[in-house]
Scaffold this motif. Structure first.
Motif, mmCIF file in Angstrom:
data_model
loop_
_atom_site.group_PDB
_atom_site.id
_atom_site.type_symbol
_atom_site.label_atom_id
_atom_site.label_comp_id
_atom_site.label_asym_id
_atom_site.label_seq_id
_atom_site.Cartn_x
_atom_site.Cartn_y
_atom_site.Cartn_z
ATOM 1 N N LYS A 418 -8.968 2.628 -16.778
ATOM 2 C CA LYS A 418 -8.358 1.835 -17.852
ATOM 3 C C LYS A 418 -8.184 0.368 -17.469
ATOM 4 O O LYS A 418 -7.712 -0.439 -18.278
ATOM 5 C CB LYS A 418 -7.011 2.451 -18.237
ATOM 6 N N GLY A 419 -8.517 0.034 -16.186
ATOM 7 C CA GLY A 419 -8.548 -1.372 -15.821
ATOM 8 C C GLY A 419 -7.451 -1.883 -14.919
ATOM 9 O O GLY A 419 -7.188 -3.092 -14.898
ATOM 10 N N ALA A 420 -6.805 -0.989 -14.141
ATOM 11 C CA ALA A 420 -5.784 -1.439 -13.195
ATOM 12 C C ALA A 420 -5.933 -0.690 -11.880
ATOM 13 O O ALA A 420 -6.131 0.533 -11.875
ATOM 14 C CB ALA A 420 -4.380 -1.241 -13.753
ATOM 15 N N LEU A 421 -5.829 -1.418 -10.771
ATOM 16 C CA LEU A 421 -5.905 -0.818 -9.443
ATOM 17 C C LEU A 421 -4.517 -0.855 -8.811
ATOM 18 O O LEU A 421 -4.053 -1.904 -8.360
ATOM 19 C CB LEU A 421 -6.891 -1.591 -8.561
ATOM 20 N N PHE A 422 -3.864 0.291 -8.797
ATOM 21 C CA PHE A 422 -2.566 0.399 -8.133
ATOM 22 C C PHE A 422 -2.816 0.792 -6.677
ATOM 23 O O PHE A 422 -2.650 1.946 -6.289
ATOM 24 C CB PHE A 422 -1.681 1.414 -8.852
ATOM 25 N N GLY A 423 -3.246 -0.176 -5.898
ATOM 26 C CA GLY A 423 -3.656 0.103 -4.533
ATOM 27 C C GLY A 423 -5.000 0.803 -4.541
ATOM 28 O O GLY A 423 -5.900 0.458 -5.305
#
Length: 457
Positions: A418-423
């Protein structure tokens, strides 16, 4: 590290990354796992980076990701800050090569490190955090005349043999929680090296004291991260650092704070300034180089003097000191970028800004997880944090074993698609806010996180 399973939740990311999938075949033909470092490996394949700017990275398929991994932490100002890259470019125009003589920019950089870091009276430079901890341990052994080191189980202190001990292992291998065994992480590490490392349980004062007193006569140094960042984000509890500072001083053991991850990340004086503890030695990297290859170690002048040969210029005199060297130590381009970064950390409201974003992000992640009904505990210190897929706050490394690593991977893949890198996809890593973030990006990140929580619920 590579995942042990291929999650169905990867499918959405696979649809977005056909060029990366094809590129992986090319990469795997020339390097193991198709990556430059094992931690970048993902089954069935990683996405390959094309560009990075500010708070975003772009893969070779053209997908944009809101990036809270930030290069595993170095780019505290965001990707490609013009003041940092400008300093590097200016240095390239002056002198981009390491010479056989010292360069002034390296000295100026070290002056800034000494100015900002309470524990460092004198300092030397290296090219990575692993090199920094390796040299620091050697100097501590030289100073004390002892051979063993002690480190917390679950703690990471670099990729050399002495540090790759009791990082990850099974409960059977690690043994009793109060008296953990020393277990090498991976093959190729001699048993004789493991025998020189003593493991102790972080945040367990009684057990830590028993272990260190038992081995005090042979132990040169205790090395630990002030916030254990190799098993998520594990905070010190109940005066643990104050206790350990007093105990190591009593026992004549050099206390080394591995601030490779926390250095200049948790404040201008690093974690030691935040917690009010002055170790004997400190290692640093990541933020210290502003995204360029730079690390170092320093401490009390009398300890660092172990690097200096005794008076005399014959060959035997040089063999009577702790050796430190390296062709690329103090690389002028890295030092120029690092110096620009440290100056900006002093001159601008960087920490107030990124920690405000962090409070909104990490408290928001807890709220959306609770709203969706996913068992999660969000831990953070300053601008670094992690989501543990468990319903209680972990205090020890073994507590983190209760976290659902598979659920975290699924959630991470959904968020990445969905377009987010949480680490990255590893439950036991961490992620960060940066100076390039905006309020709108934090809102966007929380919306993506909530969608991902709902997808894995």
């Amino acid at each position: 590290m590579s995942l042990e399973r291929e999650s169905d939740h990867f499918d959405a990311l696979r649809e977005r990354t056909p060029k990366s999938e094809a590129y992986h075949e090319r990469a795997a033909a020339v390097t193991p796992l198709g990556v430059e470092s094992n931690v970048r490996s993902v089954d069935p394949y990683p996405f390959y980076l094309g560009e990075a700017e500010g708070s975003y990275v772009y893969d070779i398929d053209g997908n944009r990701y809101l990036d809270f991994l930030q290069g595993l932490g170095p780019t505290i100002l965001g990707h490609g800050d013009e003041r940092v890259t400008g300093a590097a470019k200016d240095q390239i125009d002056r002198c981009a090569e390491v010479a056989a003589v010292p360069q002034t920019v390296a000295i100026e950089y070290m002056e800034k490190v000494v100015e900002m870091t309470p524990s460092i009276e004198t300092v030397r430079l290296a090219n990575s955090g692993s090199e920094a901890t390796m040299h620091a341990l050697r100097v501590a052994r030289s100073y004390t005349g002892k051979s063993k080191i002690a480190k917390p189980e679950g703690g990471y202190a670099g990729a050399h043999d002495y540090a790759l001990q009791s990082v990850y292992a099974s409960e059977d291998a690690l043994g009793p929680a109060e008296r953990p065994n020393t277990v090498p992480y991976g093959t190729g590490i001699p048993d004789e090296v493991s025998e020189t490392v003593v493991a102790f349980p972080f945040n367990d004062r009684e057990a830590t004291e028993e272990v260190l007193r038992e081995h005090a006569e042979d132990t040169a140094a205790v090395i630990l991260e002030p916030v254990l960042a190799s098993c998520g984000v594990l905070k010190p509890r109940d005066g643990y650092h104050e206790f350990l500072r007093d105990l190591t001083e009593e026992l004549g053991i050099v206390l080394i704070w591995d601030e490779v991850m926390t250095g200049f990340r948790l404040g201008p004086a690093s974690a030691q300034g935040r917690f009010g503890i002055t170790p004997d030695m400190t290692t640093f990297a990541k933020v210290a180089g502003g995204g360029f290859q730079l690390g170092g170690f320093g401490g009390r002048e009398e300890i660092m003097a172990e690097i200096e040969p005794p008076e005399g210029e014959d060959e035997e005199a040089w063999h009577a000191s702790a050796f430190h060297g390296g062709t690329y130590n103090g690389h002028p381009v890295s030092c120029a970028a690092g110096l620009a970064t440290l100056e900006l950390l002093q001159e601008e409201p960087v920490f107030e800004t990124i920690e405000a974003y962090a409070e909104d992000l990490f408290s928001g992640l807890q709220e959306v997880a609770d709203d969706v009904g996913v068992d999660a505990t969000v831990e953070h210190v300053g601008s670094m944090g992690q989501v543990f897929m468990m319903d209680e706050s972990p205090e020890t490394y073994r507590d983190t074993w209760q976290a659902d690593a598979d659920l975290f991977e699924d959630w991470w893949f959904e968020a990445a698609a969905k377009g987010a890198l949480f680490g990255n996809h590893d439950q036991f890593e961490r992620f960060f806010t940066s100076y390039s973030n905006t309020d709108e990006q934090i809102v966007e990140a929380l919306e993506i996180a909530e969608e991902a929580f709902r997808a894995v619920k």
